[in-house]
Scaffold this motif. Structure first.
Motif, PDB file in Angstrom:
ATOM      1  N   PHE A 140       0.838  -1.217   0.000  1.00  0.00           N
ATOM      2  CA  PHE A 140       0.000   0.000   0.000  1.00  0.00           C
ATOM      3  C   PHE A 140       0.866   1.258   0.000  1.00  0.00           C
ATOM      4  O   PHE A 140       0.641   2.173  -0.776  1.00  0.00           O
ATOM      5  N   VAL A 141       1.855   1.288   0.890  1.00  0.00           N
ATOM      6  CA  VAL A 141       2.656   2.520   0.974  1.00  0.00           C
ATOM      7  C   VAL A 141       3.627   2.663  -0.200  1.00  0.00           C
ATOM      8  O   VAL A 141       4.189   3.728  -0.407  1.00  0.00           O
ATOM      9  N   LEU A 142       3.796   1.558  -0.950  1.00  0.00           N
ATOM     10  CA  LEU A 142       4.700   1.629  -2.097  1.00  0.00           C
ATOM     11  C   LEU A 142       3.958   1.850  -3.406  1.00  0.00           C
ATOM     12  O   LEU A 142       4.594   2.105  -4.436  1.00  0.00           O
ATOM     13  N   ASN A 143       2.639   1.770  -3.367  1.00  0.00           N
ATOM     14  CA  ASN A 143       1.918   1.888  -4.642  1.00  0.00           C
ATOM     15  C   ASN A 143       1.972   3.324  -5.180  1.00  0.00           C
ATOM     16  O   ASN A 143       2.340   4.256  -4.460  1.00  0.00           O
ATOM     17  N   ASP A 144       1.592   3.473  -6.426  1.00  0.00           N
ATOM     18  CA  ASP A 144       1.736   4.769  -7.111  1.00  0.00           C
ATOM     19  C   ASP A 144       1.016   5.876  -6.341  1.00  0.00           C
ATOM     20  O   ASP A 144       1.553   6.974  -6.146  1.00  0.00           O
ATOM     21  N   PHE A 145      -0.208   5.541  -5.902  1.00  0.00           N
ATOM     22  CA  PHE A 145      -1.037   6.550  -5.233  1.00  0.00           C
ATOM     23  C   PHE A 145      -0.367   7.037  -3.945  1.00  0.00           C
ATOM     24  O   PHE A 145      -0.208   8.235  -3.714  1.00  0.00           O
ATOM     25  N   SER A 146       0.042   6.070  -3.080  1.00  0.00           N
ATOM     26  CA  SER A 146       0.607   6.452  -1.775  1.00  0.00           C
ATOM     27  C   SER A 146       1.923   7.194  -1.940  1.00  0.00           C
ATOM     28  O   SER A 146       2.171   8.195  -1.268  1.00  0.00           O
ATOM     29  N   GLN A 147       2.750   6.685  -2.839  1.00  0.00           N
ATOM     30  CA  GLN A 147       4.061   7.324  -3.023  1.00  0.00           C
ATOM     31  C   GLN A 147       3.901   8.753  -3.551  1.00  0.00           C
ATOM     32  O   GLN A 147       4.595   9.662  -3.116  1.00  0.00           O
ATOM     33  N   ASN A 148       2.957   8.926  -4.452  1.00  0.00           N
ATOM     34  CA  ASN A 148       2.689  10.269  -4.973  1.00  0.00           C
ATOM     35  C   ASN A 148       2.167  11.168  -3.842  1.00  0.00           C
ATOM     36  O   ASN A 148       2.581  12.323  -3.687  1.00  0.00           O
ATOM     37  N   ASN A 149       1.248  10.588  -3.073  1.00  0.00           N
ATOM     38  CA  ASN A 149       0.656  11.311  -1.946  1.00  0.00           C
ATOM     39  C   ASN A 149       1.717  11.737  -0.932  1.00  0.00           C
ATOM     40  O   ASN A 149       1.724  12.870  -0.446  1.00  0.00           O
ATOM     41  N   LEU A 150       2.604  10.809  -0.623  1.00  0.00           N
ATOM     42  CA  LEU A 150       3.647  11.109   0.360  1.00  0.00           C
ATOM     43  C   LEU A 150       4.583  12.194  -0.155  1.00  0.00           C
ATOM     44  O   LEU A 150       4.996  13.085   0.592  1.00  0.00           O
ATOM     45  N   MET A 151       4.888  12.117  -1.442  1.00  0.00           N
ATOM     46  CA  MET A 151       5.793  13.126  -2.033  1.00  0.00           C
ATOM     47  C   MET A 151       5.159  14.525  -1.932  1.00  0.00           C
ATOM     48  O   MET A 151       5.834  15.498  -1.586  1.00  0.00           O
ATOM     49  N   VAL A 152       3.861  14.577  -2.183  1.00  0.00           N
ATOM     50  CA  VAL A 152       3.196  15.886  -2.212  1.00  0.00           C
ATOM     51  C   VAL A 152       2.917  16.402  -0.808  1.00  0.00           C
ATOM     52  O   VAL A 152       3.122  17.583  -0.510  1.00  0.00           O
ATOM     53  N   ARG A 153       2.453  15.484   0.061  1.00  0.00           N
ATOM     54  CA  ARG A 153       1.993  15.932   1.381  1.00  0.00           C
ATOM     55  C   ARG A 153       3.077  15.923   2.446  1.00  0.00           C
ATOM     56  O   ARG A 153       3.006  16.682   3.412  1.00  0.00           O
ATOM     57  N   ALA A 154       4.040  15.048   2.328  1.00  0.00           N
ATOM     58  CA  ALA A 154       5.113  15.022   3.337  1.00  0.00           C
ATOM     59  C   ALA A 154       6.361  15.609   2.684  1.00  0.00           C
ATOM     60  O   ALA A 154       7.166  14.892   2.075  1.00  0.00           O
ATOM     61  N   VAL A 155       6.490  16.905   2.802  1.00  0.00           N
ATOM     62  CA  VAL A 155       7.543  17.626   2.068  1.00  0.00           C
ATOM     63  C   VAL A 155       8.930  17.097   2.446  1.00  0.00           C
ATOM     64  O   VAL A 155       9.210  16.862   3.624  1.00  0.00           O
ATOM     65  N   GLY A 156       9.759  16.897   1.444  1.00  0.00           N
ATOM     66  CA  GLY A 156      11.130  16.454   1.701  1.00  0.00           C
ATOM     67  C   GLY A 156      11.336  14.990   1.388  1.00  0.00           C
ATOM     68  O   GLY A 156      12.450  14.501   1.455  1.00  0.00           O
ATOM     69  N   ASN A 157      10.241  14.287   1.072  1.00  0.00           N
ATOM     70  CA  ASN A 157      10.354  12.854   0.780  1.00  0.00           C
ATOM     71  C   ASN A 157      10.134  12.610  -0.707  1.00  0.00           C
ATOM     72  O   ASN A 157       9.180  13.128  -1.294  1.00  0.00           O
ATOM     73  N   MET A 158      10.997  11.841  -1.271  1.00  0.00           N
ATOM     74  CA  MET A 158      10.886  11.519  -2.696  1.00  0.00           C
ATOM     75  C   MET A 158      10.521  10.042  -2.842  1.00  0.00           C
ATOM     76  O   MET A 158      10.977   9.197  -2.067  1.00  0.00           O
TER      77      MET A 158
END
Lengths: 407, 412
Positions: free
Chosen positions: B321-339
């Motif tokens: 779940f945390v590696l899927n396209d949606f979550s990874q995109n979400n994390l990149m946008v919402r948790a600044v500093g994470n790629m």
């Protein structure tokens, strides 16, 4: 509350694991074996054998915790049970030693009221700490109190700290009192007052710390004080008055535990100065009197132990008119001087107090070190006077009345 | 005694229920323990960023997987290993561990985590960067989760254009721009890359004897040039070295410094304090134009050894779940500093200059694996001491280099 249940739900996930269940089953099996052994009565009459059995149980837990990892399974929980059993065993041994060294009933009472609950609380906290971490669960918010969010840790403090403050402060305060008493040469009354004041201070400081810890703000305290003032005005005025009187008596030092007082004409000794009332012991019939503190505060109290412990006693006796008063007085003073419990300084003194209808009346006044022994000492002196008068041929006359008949 | 016997019977019954499982009724929720290492020591900025990020992930996973409860436990990197040793000894270790590479490597070597059961068939569509570095036979010892690049963070009100080279950085410091650099080897190694000294140093300090390589005369000259630059840098009154990256971030946030090297995870904290004055750039390149090669932080997902089969399945579902396209995109946008590590995620470099800079930084970054880069972490304090001796002139660069070489021969 939902968050607390959520956290506890997390523990279910941990304890439902095969390795944990296996360890718990091994522990239950060992505990049941121990209980069966105890149930058969082998350990009940020999407490040291029971301690030894607990040592064996702790060792078995330890052994099992070492064996399971050899089989590729976790065994730390059994090791933890072993540690708990070892601590419990050490406490049980200490309890037996204390019962031998000190008053067994007092040790038992302290054990039941303080050591056992404290051990259980620490055990529970220790298990939670090992399983999940106390900080995390302690921060779980439970309810709001005066606009302050009360966390689980603070709620447990509110519920548990007052109990442990009251119970656990008892023994250290007594020890402190004894040490201070020896160092500063305090009397038992002053020592007990010091103990009581120290205990109240400890409880008070603990209460203030608790209020600060749970974030009770000044407004909340003002609200409580407002509520209390109404309550004090109506319902608990007497209780509060007695409490303040008790504190005042302690600070003023007019009444200490150990003091000898006259209450309703009876000699009594102060046994305990409590929050609401003072407990007195009446020598005459070995009764304990619970007297509200404000009685001492509002009425005159007579004490023999204010500036010193000495008490003056008096025996009244009549001697026949035919005897020289100088001789009688000398005999009376001699009798008093001969008694070992009559103080020589101030010296006993006899007085001619009246020319009565049947006898010349004398009073023998004497001093004693222990004010509670007045009745016994007076009795012994009266007996000695009888023997001394008989020896010196001094008559103690019956009441006489000369009747003249008119012719 | 009767009461105790009843309590015993109750306990036995509870155990029987626990072992046998309750038949019928609604299925109880599956509870999953997730241990998250939140940085090193006083890394408060990183910690708060990671806590926010983890809470977001957990909430979204539970929303998509009703009947699953995630329990997050935040620990510092220093606490992680002892805590997991302790819990695993009870059989109560976490189901999922999120940590940096150095911690994950230690957990793996001690057997406190076990390789993933996720098959290449399940992971391949996610195109996870650096995944192959963690392969153990047919399985993966850990799975990359997020990348956190290193950048230059600066106050644009004090410094309109960032220095592009190390020499320019010293020139700006000489002009009075307040510059801060960390005295941590892994955070400072980017400056060595400008002299071509970072790779030789990394290889020298590797723990694994197979990849450890002593310095040759050319490499020694490069390292000495870098150590000389560090000493010259500290001569500048406006340039200061501080003990930790966290302190650097604090000093920039409170406007005591104008330019620092920082990890991208500090951006949101700095943005709150500096607002639009905050700007980020690539770290300065070397005197001859060699690009800076900072060490990027990498978060990894590992799986605990104590999970029940069902917990393990849920843990792997959580990982996917945390590696899927949606979550990874979400994390990149919402948790600044994470790629993202998921290469299906398109980084919007045109829309976001900040993400573009992070992407470019990552392209040049050194990303550590279990075998590479962990030697620096395990020798942090000793290396900090040597770097201090260099920048404060207590030892000449050649003596400091001898110290580094001696350190590389010692077991960390």
């Amino acid at each position: 509350m939902t968050q607390l249940l959520y956290v506890i739900g997390g523990w279910i996930g941990l304890v439902s694991r095969g390795s944990v269940v296996l360890q718990v089953l091994v522990a239950v099996a060992l505990l049941l074996s121990y209980r069966v052994w105890r149930f058969r009565g082998r350990g009940s009459r020999r407490p040291w054998r029971a301690v030894l059995a607990k040592v064996v149980l702790a060792a078995l837990f330890g052994l099992a915790s070492l064996l399971l990892p050899q089989l590729g399974m976790a065994g730390g929980l059994l090791g933890l049970f072993g540690q708990i059993t070892a601590i419990w065993t050490a406490l049980a041994a200490l309890r037996l030693l204390l019962r031998r060294a000190a008053d067994a009933e007092a040790v038992e009472a302290f054990w039941q009221r303080a050591v056992l609950p404290l051990f259980l609380v620490l055990l529970l906290l220790g298990l939670i700490h090992r399983l999940d971490g106390l900080e995390e669960i302690g921060r779980v918010p439970l309810l709001k109190l005066f606009d302050q969010q009360l966390s689980l840790a603070n709620l447990l403090l509110v519920l548990g700290l007052p109990y442990f403050l009251v119970v656990l402060s008892e023994l250290p305060v007594v020890l402190l009192g004894e040490v201070m008493g020896r160092l500063m040469g305090m009397g038992s009354g002053n020592r007990k007052a010091l103990e009581l004041i120290t205990r109240y201070v400890l409880i008070g400081v603990g209460g203030i710390w608790l209020a600060d810890r749970i974030g009770l703000n000044a407004n909340a305290i003002a609200a409580i004080a407002g509520g209390l003032s109404v309550g004090l005005g109506f319902g608990i005025k007497e209780v509060f008055s007695n409490f303040v009187s008790g504190l005042w008596l302690l600070f003023e030092g007019s009444v200490h535990p150990g003091d000898v007082l006259i209450l309703d004409g009876e000699t009594c000794q102060v046994r305990k100065l409590g929050l609401r009332a003072t407990t007195l012991w009446r020598d005459r019939d070995n009764a304990e009197l619970v007297v509200p503190n404000q009685n001492f505060f509002t009425a005159t109290a007579t004490t023999y132990t204010g500036s010193d412990d000495r008490r003056r006693g008096q025996v009244l006796i009549g001697a026949s008119y035919q005897h020289d008063p100088e001789q009688v007085i000398a005999v009376l003073e001699e009798v008093a001087r001969a008694h070992p419990r009559v103080l020589t300084d101030p010296a006993p003194k006899a007085f001619l107090v009246d020319y009565g209808s049947s006898s010349i009346d004398y009073a023998l006044r004497f001093w004693m070190a222990d004010p509670m022994t007045n009745l016994g000492l007076s009795s012994e002196l009266r007996r000695s006077i009888w023997h001394a008068f008989k020896e010196h041929g001094i008559e103690i006359p019956f009441p006489q009345r000369v009747v003249h008949q008119a012719r | 005694m009767r009461l105790r016997s009843r309590a015993g019977a109750g306990l036995a019954m509870a155990m029987a229920l626990l072992v046998g499982g309750c038949q019928g009724g609604p299925k109880p929720p599956e509870n999953l323990q997730v241990a998250i290492a939140t940085g090193v020591g006083s890394d408060a900025v990183v910690r708060s960023s990671l806590q926010r990020l983890a809470s977001q992930m957990a909430t979204e996973f539970m929303r998509n997987n009703p009947g699953t409860n995630l329990h997050l436990r935040f620990l510092s990197e220093g606490e992680l290993l002892p805590n997991l040793r302790d819990h695993s000894s009870l059989g109560a270790g976490p189901d999922v561990v999120i940590s940096r590479v150095a911690s994950a490597a230690k957990l793996s070597s001690e057997g406190l985590v076990v390789p993933s059961n996720l098959s290449p068939k399940e992971l391949d569509p996610l195109r996870i960067q650096f995944l192959s570095r963690f392969r153990q036979g047919n399985r993966f010892a850990a799975i990359p989760f997020l990348l956190q690049p290193s950048l230059a963070c600066y106050d644009r009100a004090r410094l309109p254009t960032p220095p592009a080279t190390l020499d320019a950085l010293l020139s700006r410091a000489a002009e009075g721009v307040r510059v801060g650099l960390p005295l941590e080897m892994d955070e400072l190694l980017w400056s060595a890359s400008g002299f071509g000294a970072s790779q030789p140093l990394l290889q020298l300090l590797e723990v694994d004897q197979k990849i450890r390589r002593p310095l040759n005369p050319t490499d020694r000259a490069k390292v000495l040039a870098w150590l000389g630059w560090l000493y010259r840098a500290n001569v500048q009154p406006a340039l200061q070295f501080v003990d930790s990256s966290d302190e650097l971030v604090h000093k920039l946030a409170t406007r005591q410094l104008d330019w620092i090297s920082c990890n991208a995870t500090a951006i949101s904290h700095l943005r709150r304090n500096l607002g639009s004055r905050l700007a980020v750039a690539l770290l300065p390149s070397g005197p001859d134009g060699q690009p800076a090669e900072p060490i990027a932080r990498q978060l990894l997902l590992s799986f605990g050894r104590d999970s029940t089969p069902n917990q393990r399945r849920v843990a792997e579902r959580f990982a996917l779940f945390v590696l899927n396209d949606f979550s990874q995109n979400n994390l990149m946008v919402r948790a600044v500093g994470n790629m993202p590590v998921n290469q299906n995620v398109i980084v919007p470099v045109k829309e976001s200059p900040q993400l573009a800079t992070m992407e470019r930084s990552l392209e040049a970054s050194i990303v550590p694996s279990f075998l590479q880069g962990t030697g620096l972490r395990s020798r942090t304090e000793a290396l900090r001491h040597l770097l201090k001796q260099d920048v404060y002139g207590e030892q000449p660069p050649d003596k400091v280099l001898q110290g580094i070489e001696a350190l590389s021969n010692a077991t960390p």
